[in-house]
Structure formats: structure tokens, C-alpha cells
Scaffold this motif. Structure first.
Motif, PDB file in Angstrom:
ATOM      1  N   ARG A  63      10.483  21.437  29.815  1.00 35.97           N
ATOM      2  CA  ARG A  63      10.882  22.430  28.810  1.00 35.97           C
ATOM      3  C   ARG A  63      10.087  22.306  27.508  1.00 35.97           C
ATOM      4  NH1 ARG A  63      17.452  22.634  29.356  1.00 35.97           N
ATOM      5  NH2 ARG A  63      17.446  23.112  31.574  1.00 35.97           N
ATOM      6  N   GLU A  64       9.314  21.259  27.388  1.00 36.40           N
ATOM      7  CA  GLU A  64       8.567  21.014  26.163  1.00 36.40           C
ATOM      8  C   GLU A  64       7.122  21.498  26.310  1.00 36.40           C
ATOM      9  OE1 GLU A  64      10.523  17.095  24.309  1.00 36.40           O
ATOM     10  OE2 GLU A  64       9.883  16.861  26.404  1.00 36.40           O
ATOM     11  N   VAL A  65       7.004  22.784  26.621  1.00 39.29           N
ATOM     12  CA  VAL A  65       5.688  23.361  26.909  1.00 39.29           C
ATOM     13  C   VAL A  65       4.767  23.347  25.692  1.00 39.29           C
ATOM     14  CG1 VAL A  65       6.433  24.766  28.868  1.00 39.29           C
ATOM     15  CG2 VAL A  65       6.529  25.714  26.557  1.00 39.29           C
ATOM     16  N   VAL A  66       5.327  23.518  24.512  1.00 39.58           N
ATOM     17  CA  VAL A  66       4.502  23.529  23.302  1.00 39.58           C
ATOM     18  C   VAL A  66       3.929  22.135  23.066  1.00 39.58           C
ATOM     19  CG1 VAL A  66       4.512  23.868  20.794  1.00 39.58           C
ATOM     20  CG2 VAL A  66       5.701  25.494  22.275  1.00 39.58           C
ATOM     21  N   ALA A  67       4.747  21.121  23.211  1.00 38.64           N
ATOM     22  CA  ALA A  67       4.265  19.749  23.014  1.00 38.64           C
ATOM     23  C   ALA A  67       3.194  19.403  24.048  1.00 38.64           C
ATOM     24  CB  ALA A  67       5.431  18.771  23.098  1.00 38.64           C
ATOM     25  N   ARG A  68       3.400  19.815  25.277  1.00 32.72           N
ATOM     26  CA  ARG A  68       2.390  19.555  26.316  1.00 32.72           C
ATOM     27  C   ARG A  68       1.095  20.301  26.001  1.00 32.72           C
ATOM     28  NH1 ARG A  68       6.210  20.882  30.325  1.00 32.72           N
ATOM     29  NH2 ARG A  68       4.678  22.258  31.231  1.00 32.72           N
ATOM     30  N   ALA A  69       1.210  21.530  25.512  1.00 27.41           N
ATOM     31  CA  ALA A  69       0.016  22.308  25.144  1.00 27.41           C
ATOM     32  C   ALA A  69      -0.729  21.640  23.995  1.00 27.41           C
ATOM     33  CB  ALA A  69       0.407  23.737  24.778  1.00 27.41           C
ATOM     34  N   GLU A 100       0.174  30.306  21.177  1.00 26.09           N
ATOM     35  CA  GLU A 100       0.268  31.631  20.558  1.00 26.09           C
ATOM     36  C   GLU A 100       1.616  32.279  20.887  1.00 26.09           C
ATOM     37  OE1 GLU A 100      -1.111  34.427  18.045  1.00 26.09           O
ATOM     38  OE2 GLU A 100      -2.499  32.871  18.713  1.00 26.09           O
ATOM     39  N   ASP A 101       2.022  32.189  22.151  1.00 24.98           N
ATOM     40  CA  ASP A 101       3.298  32.785  22.580  1.00 24.98           C
ATOM     41  C   ASP A 101       4.497  32.174  21.869  1.00 24.98           C
ATOM     42  OD1 ASP A 101       1.946  34.446  24.294  1.00 24.98           O
ATOM     43  OD2 ASP A 101       2.416  33.286  26.108  1.00 24.98           O
ATOM     44  N   HIS A 102       4.364  30.919  21.460  1.00 27.06           N
ATOM     45  CA  HIS A 102       5.476  30.235  20.803  1.00 27.06           C
ATOM     46  C   HIS A 102       5.317  30.186  19.279  1.00 27.06           C
ATOM     47  CE1 HIS A 102       6.239  28.992  24.931  1.00 27.06           C
ATOM     48  NE2 HIS A 102       7.482  28.833  24.538  1.00 27.06           N
ATOM     49  N   GLY A 103       4.402  30.984  18.746  1.00 25.85           N
ATOM     50  CA  GLY A 103       4.272  31.124  17.297  1.00 25.85           C
ATOM     51  C   GLY A 103       3.468  30.039  16.603  1.00 25.85           C
ATOM     52  N   ASP A 104       2.827  29.155  17.344  1.00 28.18           N
ATOM     53  CA  ASP A 104       2.011  28.106  16.742  1.00 28.18           C
ATOM     54  C   ASP A 104       0.570  28.606  16.650  1.00 28.18           C
ATOM     55  OD1 ASP A 104       0.770  25.830  15.858  1.00 28.18           O
ATOM     56  OD2 ASP A 104       1.627  24.495  17.383  1.00 28.18           O
ATOM     57  N   ARG A 105       0.354  29.522  15.731  1.00 28.66           N
ATOM     58  CA  ARG A 105      -0.934  30.173  15.618  1.00 28.66           C
ATOM     59  C   ARG A 105      -2.047  29.230  15.158  1.00 28.66           C
ATOM     60  NH1 ARG A 105       2.204  33.832  16.418  1.00 28.66           N
ATOM     61  NH2 ARG A 105       2.608  35.955  15.903  1.00 28.66           N
ATOM     62  N   ALA A 106      -1.710  28.265  14.319  1.00 27.04           N
ATOM     63  CA  ALA A 106      -2.736  27.340  13.834  1.00 27.04           C
ATOM     64  C   ALA A 106      -3.297  26.506  14.985  1.00 27.04           C
ATOM     65  CB  ALA A 106      -2.170  26.438  12.740  1.00 27.04           C
ATOM     66  N   ASN A 107      -2.433  25.949  15.812  1.00 23.71           N
ATOM     67  CA  ASN A 107      -2.927  25.141  16.927  1.00 23.71           C
ATOM     68  C   ASN A 107      -3.593  26.007  17.998  1.00 23.71           C
ATOM     69  OD1 ASN A 107      -2.556  22.347  16.344  1.00 23.71           O
ATOM     70  ND2 ASN A 107      -0.361  22.675  16.449  1.00 23.71           N
ATOM     71  N   ALA A 108      -3.143  27.237  18.145  1.00 23.86           N
ATOM     72  CA  ALA A 108      -3.808  28.150  19.080  1.00 23.86           C
ATOM     73  C   ALA A 108      -5.234  28.424  18.602  1.00 23.86           C
ATOM     74  CB  ALA A 108      -3.022  29.448  19.221  1.00 23.86           C
ATOM     75  N   ALA A 109      -5.387  28.663  17.300  1.00 26.91           N
ATOM     76  CA  ALA A 109      -6.727  28.885  16.742  1.00 26.91           C
ATOM     77  C   ALA A 109      -7.573  27.617  16.868  1.00 26.91           C
ATOM     78  CB  ALA A 109      -6.625  29.306  15.280  1.00 26.91           C
ATOM     79  N   HIS A 110      -6.954  26.480  16.670  1.00 29.06           N
ATOM     80  CA  HIS A 110      -7.670  25.206  16.821  1.00 29.06           C
ATOM     81  C   HIS A 110      -8.211  25.073  18.243  1.00 29.06           C
ATOM     82  CE1 HIS A 110      -8.794  21.105  16.124  1.00 29.06           C
ATOM     83  NE2 HIS A 110      -7.946  20.640  17.027  1.00 29.06           N
ATOM     84  N   ALA A 111      -7.387  25.420  19.228  1.00 31.67           N
ATOM     85  CA  ALA A 111      -7.825  25.357  20.629  1.00 31.67           C
ATOM     86  C   ALA A 111      -9.015  26.284  20.854  1.00 31.67           C
ATOM     87  CB  ALA A 111      -6.670  25.738  21.558  1.00 31.67           C
ATOM     88  N   ARG A 112      -8.951  27.481  20.313  1.00 33.13           N
ATOM     89  CA  ARG A 112     -10.039  28.428  20.501  1.00 33.13           C
ATOM     90  C   ARG A 112     -11.321  27.957  19.811  1.00 33.13           C
ATOM     91  NH1 ARG A 112      -5.394  31.892  20.155  1.00 33.13           N
ATOM     92  NH2 ARG A 112      -5.086  32.836  22.212  1.00 33.13           N
ATOM     93  N   GLY A 138      -9.582  34.192   7.433  1.00 31.46           N
ATOM     94  CA  GLY A 138      -8.640  34.367   6.334  1.00 31.46           C
ATOM     95  C   GLY A 138      -7.212  34.030   6.701  1.00 31.46           C
ATOM     96  N   GLN A 139      -6.916  34.006   7.987  1.00 30.11           N
ATOM     97  CA  GLN A 139      -5.570  33.689   8.461  1.00 30.11           C
ATOM     98  C   GLN A 139      -5.402  32.207   8.804  1.00 30.11           C
ATOM     99  OE1 GLN A 139      -3.101  36.062   8.524  1.00 30.11           O
ATOM    100  NE2 GLN A 139      -4.674  37.266   7.490  1.00 30.11           N
ATOM    101  N   LEU A 140      -6.460  31.426   8.614  1.00 29.28           N
ATOM    102  CA  LEU A 140      -6.445  30.021   9.016  1.00 29.28           C
ATOM    103  C   LEU A 140      -6.165  29.099   7.838  1.00 29.28           C
ATOM    104  CD1 LEU A 140      -9.670  29.978  11.232  1.00 29.28           C
ATOM    105  CD2 LEU A 140      -7.290  30.167  12.000  1.00 29.28           C
ATOM    106  N   PRO A 141      -5.528  27.949   8.106  1.00 33.76           N
ATOM    107  CA  PRO A 141      -5.414  26.937   7.051  1.00 33.76           C
ATOM    108  C   PRO A 141      -6.796  26.368   6.731  1.00 33.76           C
ATOM    109  CG  PRO A 141      -4.501  26.115   9.127  1.00 33.76           C
ATOM    110  CD  PRO A 141      -4.872  27.557   9.344  1.00 33.76           C
TER     111      PRO A 141
END
Length: 188
Positions: A63-69, A100-112, A138-141
Motif C-alpha cells: 500500500r506504500e506505493v509512493v514510498a516505493r516509487a 505524479e498521480d499521488h501529488g508528489d510533483r517535485a519527486n516526479a519532476a526529479h525522476a524525469r 518555474g514550477q520547480l523548487p
């Protein structure tokens, strides 16, 4: 999250791997394993970091898909730092989608951005440029804006566009300064 995990994560975010290890070195729960792996990577022990991050990824429940990602992204970052370019980019794309699906846009951008840096290293400039164009800096930390600027400069340099490279490096330098991370400032 407990206070030691939070404090260790904050230490890592500030570039203090020893401070993080002081808080989680004797723990074997999934969050502590992940933080220890990241700390070891910051210290340059990529082999140990890889082992710890894999253990953490397996230790997080179904159930901890975000942590695994996030563990997958950290593994990819370690592989990139070690110049192990054979890791599966498909896993990184899947992790970015989950984040991205779970709202963690910063880490999604980091992955990309990690994938874009890998593409640069293997000489796939066109694909790297296309992927980079899909990320709004402009949307990134600040730390990720610096990485974005480094990737932009890398593409421009390989295309022999000196003026564009200089502008991208200036933006990366400014963002790294705002982030205040010594390792990132040194990389820029």
C-alpha cells in the motif's frame, strides 16, 4: 512519521548525511533504510546505497506505493551518480507516474530530470530535449531548477549553442545559490 525520521530527512535535504545517519543508523525499518541509503549515496558509497535502497523498497508494504516509487527514484539517482547507465528507464517512468498521480510533483519532476540526464550521457540529445521541454522550471523548487538548468546547458553545449548554454548555466547557478546546497553549487 516519527521525529527521528523527520529530523534525518531534514538533515539530508540540507546536505548533512552524517547528521541523518546519527538519527537512523541503528534502525532497520523501511523509512530508516531509505534515508540511510540516501545518506550513503551523499557520502559517495554507491554500492552500499544501492543495497539499502533496494532493501527499503522491498520493506515498504504494497500500500506504500509512493514510498516505493521514491526508493526507485533514489536508486536511479545512485545509478546515475555511479555512471551505471544500464538501469531500466521504464521503472523510472513508472515511478514518476505514481508520484505524479499521488501529488508528489517535485519527486516526479526529479525522476524525469534523472532520465533526461541519463539520455544526455548516452547521447540521445533529441529525446532529452523533448523531455526537458515538457518540464516548466518555474514550477520547480530551487534545487530542481538548478538541475533543469544543468540539463539545458548540457543539451546546448552538445549542440554547440554557447550563448544558450551560458544563459542556462547562469540560471542554474542562481537556483543552486537559492537552494544553498554545497554539493549542488559545486556541480554547477
Amino acid at each position: 512519521m516519527d521525529s527521528l525520521i523527520t529530523a534525518a530527512a531534514q538533515a539530508l535535504a540540507k546536505g548533512d548525511p552524517l547528521g541523518a545517519l546519527n538519527r537512523v543508523a541503528l534502525r532497520d525499518d523501511a523509512p530508516a533504510l531509505a534515508l540511510r541509503g540516501i545518506a550513503m549515496a551523499q557520502l559517495g558509497d554507491f554500492a552500499r546505497a544501492k543495497v539499502l535502497l533496494r532493501r527499503a523498497g522491498r520493506a515498504f508494504g504494497a500500500r506504500e506505493v509512493v514510498a516505493r516509487a521514491r526508493c526507485t527514484v533514489a536508486e536511479a539517482e545512485v545509478a546515475l551518480a555511479a555512471r551505471d547507465l544500464g538501469w531500466a528507464p521504464g521503472r523510472l517512468d513508472e515511478a514518476a507516474a505514481v508520484l505524479e498521480d499521488h501529488g508528489d510533483r517535485a519527486n516526479a519532476a526529479h525522476a524525469r530530470l534523472l532520465d533526461i540526464r541519463r539520455l544526455l550521457l548516452i547521447g540521445r540529445l533529441g529525446h532529452a530535449g523533448e523531455r526537458l521541454a515538457g518540464i516548466d522550471p518555474g514550477q520547480l523548487p530551487a534545487p530542481l531548477r538548478a538541475v533543469h538548468g544543468l540539463a539545458s546547458a548540457g543539451i546546448a553545449l552538445r549542440r554547440m549553442e554557447a550563448r544558450a548554454a551560458r544563459v542556462a548555466l547562469e540560471g542554474a547557478r542562481d537556483a543552486a545559490g537559492r537552494a544553498g546546497l554545497p554539493a549542488l553549487i559545486a556541480e554547477v
